[in-house]
Scaffold this active site. Sequence first.
Site, short mmCIF file in Angstrom:
data_model
loop_
_atom_site.label_atom_id
_atom_site.label_comp_id
_atom_site.label_asym_id
_atom_site.label_seq_id
_atom_site.Cartn_x
_atom_site.Cartn_y
_atom_site.Cartn_z
N ASP A 1 0.85 -1.18 0.00
CA ASP A 1 0.00 0.00 0.00
C ASP A 1 0.88 1.24 0.00
O ASP A 1 2.08 1.16 0.26
CB ASP A 1 -0.99 -0.01 1.17
CG ASP A 1 -0.31 -0.01 2.53
OD1 ASP A 1 0.88 -0.37 2.60
OD2 ASP A 1 -0.97 0.34 3.52
N PHE B 1 6.78 2.67 -4.38
CA PHE B 1 8.15 2.87 -3.89
C PHE B 1 8.71 4.27 -4.16
O PHE B 1 9.71 4.65 -3.58
CB PHE B 1 9.11 1.81 -4.45
CG PHE B 1 8.78 0.41 -4.04
CD1 PHE B 1 9.02 -0.04 -2.76
CD2 PHE B 1 8.19 -0.47 -4.94
CE1 PHE B 1 8.70 -1.33 -2.37
CE2 PHE B 1 7.87 -1.77 -4.57
CZ PHE B 1 8.13 -2.20 -3.28
N HIS C 1 10.65 -9.03 0.34
CA HIS C 1 10.45 -7.58 0.23
C HIS C 1 11.73 -6.85 0.61
O HIS C 1 12.50 -7.32 1.45
CB HIS C 1 9.30 -7.16 1.17
CG HIS C 1 8.75 -5.81 0.89
ND1 HIS C 1 9.30 -4.66 1.41
CD2 HIS C 1 7.70 -5.42 0.13
CE1 HIS C 1 8.61 -3.62 0.99
NE2 HIS C 1 7.64 -4.05 0.21
N TYR D 1 2.79 4.88 0.81
CA TYR D 1 3.35 5.50 2.01
C TYR D 1 2.24 6.28 2.71
O TYR D 1 1.39 6.90 2.06
CB TYR D 1 4.48 6.45 1.64
CG TYR D 1 5.66 5.79 0.96
CD1 TYR D 1 6.40 4.80 1.59
CD2 TYR D 1 6.06 6.17 -0.32
CE1 TYR D 1 7.51 4.20 0.96
CE2 TYR D 1 7.16 5.59 -0.95
CZ TYR D 1 7.87 4.61 -0.30
OH TYR D 1 8.96 4.02 -0.92
#
Length: 251
Positions: A75, A97, A206, A77
């Site tokens: 999801d 990102f 991740h 930031y």
Amino acid sequence: MQPSNTINFPPPWFDLIASNSDLGATASGLIEAVEARICHDEHQGAKVFPLAEMRYRALEMCSPAATKVIVIGQDPYHGLVKLPDGSVVPEATGLSFSIPQGARLPPSLRNIFKELVTDLNVTTPLHGDLTHWAKQGVLLLNTVLSVEMDQPKSHEKMGWQTITAAIIQALSRSKPGLVFILWGNSAKALRLHIADNAHTIIESSHPSPIGGSCNKGFFGSKPFSRANQALSQQGCQQIVWCEAAGYGFTD
């Protein structure tokens, strides 16, 4: 029927979902329902990121026809960041990102850049704005497209996963030879929706340092060179992951 004109969901992507996913044209109602819930929450005082005009930025910047690589995040930031000029803005920009230029790098993006430097033998990028990737056909898509400020994963039950799964399904069915980069369990869960269509799937843990995830397969996975190798094998132009021939991003 496409979503209401007040919703900025890009028509080319809706048309793709309607014609090539199991969700089909019913996606319109789902998108409108999610947007209505967000609107209701905002009227109740919630602050939702990214801002509405940036919610579908990944799809706006990278059309289905232009997409070559798909990087799937979780999801957005959920916080605010201070820029060098003193302004305070949402950290989420609508691209997975990516952050506003000038903002301090968050931990996951810092680790992504560490792997980029090692993988391609380039210098560390000068900022975390990944717009340059999107312009080359890298779809920077979060699994969930909104979040309430300071409440990570707060919109996980909104229905976004059904929409993003339809995007992945429709795109992978309609276009062969794509490169999917799946980091972490949320992204890997979408593998079920990737059609068998000569695609390359690159997956690892991740890049987040939380729980040592980045050390459980992300570092050393070489996603950038592997993606470019796959593109070359498909006869596609490689992605320039670092601007200025590898000497870092420019302002």
